[in-house]
Write an enzyme that holds these catalytic residues in place. Structure first.
Site, PDB file in Angstrom:
ATOM      1  N   CYS A 176       0.824  -1.214   0.000  1.00 11.93           N
ATOM      2  CA  CYS A 176       0.000   0.000   0.000  1.00 11.93           C
ATOM      3  C   CYS A 176       0.858   1.264   0.000  1.00 11.93           C
ATOM      4  CB  CYS A 176      -0.943   0.006   1.191  1.00 11.93           C
ATOM      5  SG  CYS A 176      -1.735  -1.582   1.433  1.00 11.93           S
ATOM      6  N   HIS A 192      -9.249   4.019  -1.871  1.00 12.71           N
ATOM      7  CA  HIS A 192      -7.897   3.494  -1.659  1.00 12.71           C
ATOM      8  C   HIS A 192      -7.514   2.513  -2.768  1.00 12.71           C
ATOM      9  CE1 HIS A 192      -4.298   2.133   0.190  1.00 12.71           C
ATOM     10  NE2 HIS A 192      -4.779   1.190   0.957  1.00 12.71           N
TER      11      HIS A 192
END
Ligand code: ZN
Lengths: 129, 382
Positions: B83, B330
């Site tokens: 991430c 996201h």
């Protein structure tokens, strides 16, 4: 036929084998080639205590496809009595009884079925005591 | 090392972009950044992507994207740090400009997550496969364990976790690129379905598609393109154990405090010099822990801080003015670059209804896995 990926972890998953650093004494689970605490490369193989306590936990309600038939289930971080730490599912226990600090015993259980052929994969789970 | 500036930015909407491929998404973001900067070429490009392979069955992302952007033979490098891929791509582009080896570099991130794969399994590859994921844990599960430990140790409350999501939706409402532009209430968070106790659906950032890109060049060159470049005054990174269970503390993300220490030193700043921060709120508890580990609040006080409004748009340190991962969305690899874009818009006074008055210094904190990697970039208005 069992997969190499599975077979090479058997000493840890079946027997809780860990690598105790000969220099600083840290018990590394799983074993490593370099001790992250002191950088030593010398270890002796030890078996972890199968008793310990819950440091933190969660109850998984939404899982990956592999575990979806088991939800809800609990997963916890366990500190064994010899100071090593690991992650394990909690088995054979009331989900409402799980709390940080509670004592557990590590037991041998089936963990998952691997791949499209459904190979049974085993390992350790924690049971509240 | 040359001083480095961000001179242009571009991003797609974040959300479920079913009619766009990963290539379409990347190219849209990259072209917007190139046009926004007003450059006629780039010398090199970096693309942060967590898992083209698992999400859409495509690797070799650098080559794919250089080709479809019409940029061959420009060197194109895919950067992966779960991430934190976007923040890491930005850092590599920063180095390439700072070193003087390239003049104009594109830093970008992209992820296409809604093409139908087991997203929970794909994201879990950012944790240890053999000793965490094998035993059934998921990413919400890992952060849920951090939440339980934090609530146990510091008496952080369920309502304080919810306050993070409520605040971020309030900010995201005014972000035209955000996936969720609706306000939510504490009650809605507390009544949403449980994902991994104590975290509920509205504690979790969504599954998203999206791309983001920025153009970097030296400060000297920047003047040719814009009157309002934004200077990069720190770019730091740190790593920590891949497995959560190996950590000495389950309530601190050490890679965050380690990277922060380096970043503050580079920029010669203290936490209270930061005007705004974009932080990695993949789950509500993450924003609370990170706000402490960045030094904005005492350890254990992050929950109370959000509840008291200290991190709101008008608070002492506005956090996630973009809506954060929670409301903005996201798309994993794009997140770190989208954080930089929010800082750029704030520092150049282009953030519209989200604008923080007199924001001069902004910090972006991007994190991979359960905190096994972290990048921190600090930007300053010129
Ligand atoms: Zn050692």
């Amino acid at each position: 036929m069992i997969s190499p990926k599975y077979a090479r972890e058997i000493p840890q998953r079946y027997r809780l084998e860990a690598a105790k650093c000969k220099s600083c004494g840290k018990i590394n689970f799983p074993p490593r080639l370099v001790c992250p605490r002191c950088k030593s490369r010398e270890f002796e193989t030890v078996r972890l205590s199968n008793e310990g306590k819950i440091l933190t936990y969660t109850i998984i309600r939404v899982s990956s496809d592999t575990f979806s038939h088991q939800t809800p289930y609990a997963v916890a971080i366990i500190e064994t009595n010899d100071g090593a730490k690991l992650m394990a599912m909690i088995a054979d226990s009331d989900l409402n009884e799980i709390e940080i600090g509670k004592k557990v015993k590590l037991v041998f259980r089936k963990i998952q079925d691997e791949g499209v052929w459904g190979l049974h994969c085993y390992g350790y789970k924690a049971v509240l005591i | 090392m040359k001083e480095v500036a961000v001179i242009g930015v571009g991003m797609t909407n974040f959300g479920e972009l079913w009619n766009k491929s990963i290539k379409d998404i990347f190219v849209e973001a990259a072209l917007k950044a190139i046009d926004n900067a007003g450059v006629d070429h780039i010398d090199s490009m970096y693309i942060g992507t967590m898992s083209g392979g698992l999400f859409v069955g495509q690797e070799h992302i650098g080559a794919v994207m250089a080709d479809y952007l019409g940029m061959n033979p420009v060197p194109a490098t895919r950067v992966e740090s779960a991430c934190a891929s976007g923040g890491t791509a930005f850092r590599q582009a920063y180095f390439e400009v700072a070193s003087g080896s390239s003049e104009i570099v594109l830093a970008s991130g992209v992820e296409k997550m809604t093409d139908g794969v087991d997203v929970t399994a794909a994201l879990a590859t950012a944790a240890d496969q053999e000793y965490e994921v094998y035993n059934g844990v998921t990413f919400p599960g890992l952060y849920a364990m951090i939440a339980n430990a934090h609530m146990h140790q510091y008496k952080t409350t369920r309502e304080q976790l919810a306050a993070v999501a409520v605040k971020n939706h309030r900010n995201g409402k005014n972000n035209p690129n955000a996936q969720f532009r609706n306000e939510i209430t504490i009650e809605q968070v507390l009544n949403s379905t449980l994902v991994a106790d104590p975290l509920r659906l509205l504690d979790c950032s969504p599954v998203s598609d999206g791309g983001a890109a920025v153009i970097l060049c030296s400060m000297e060159l920047a003047k040719q393109f814009t009157d309002s470049p934004v200077r990069v005054i720190a770019s730091a990174q740190a790593s920590d154990t891949i497995s959560l269970y190996e950590r000495d503390s389950l309530t601190t993300l050490k890679a965050v405090s380690d990277a922060a220490a380096k970043a503050y030193k580079q920029a010669e700043l203290k936490p209270d010099n930061i005007d705004i921060a974009e932080v990695h709120d993949c789950f509500t508890i993450a924003e609370i822990v990170v706000s402490e580990d960045l030094g904005f609040f005492e350890k254990g006080c992050g929950g109370a801080a959000v509840e008291e409004g200290k991190t709101s748009l008008e608070g002492q340190i506005p956090i996630n003015t973009s809506g954060g991962l929670k409301s903005k969305g996201h798309p994993v690899g794009a997140t770190g670059i989208a954080q930089i874009i929010e800082l750029y818009e704030q520092l150049t006074g282009q953030a519209g209804k989200r604008q923080v008055k007199d924001a001069r210094i902004g910090l972006a904190q991007n994190m991979g896995g359960s905190g096994a990697s972290c990048t921190i970039n600090i930007l300053e208005a010129v």
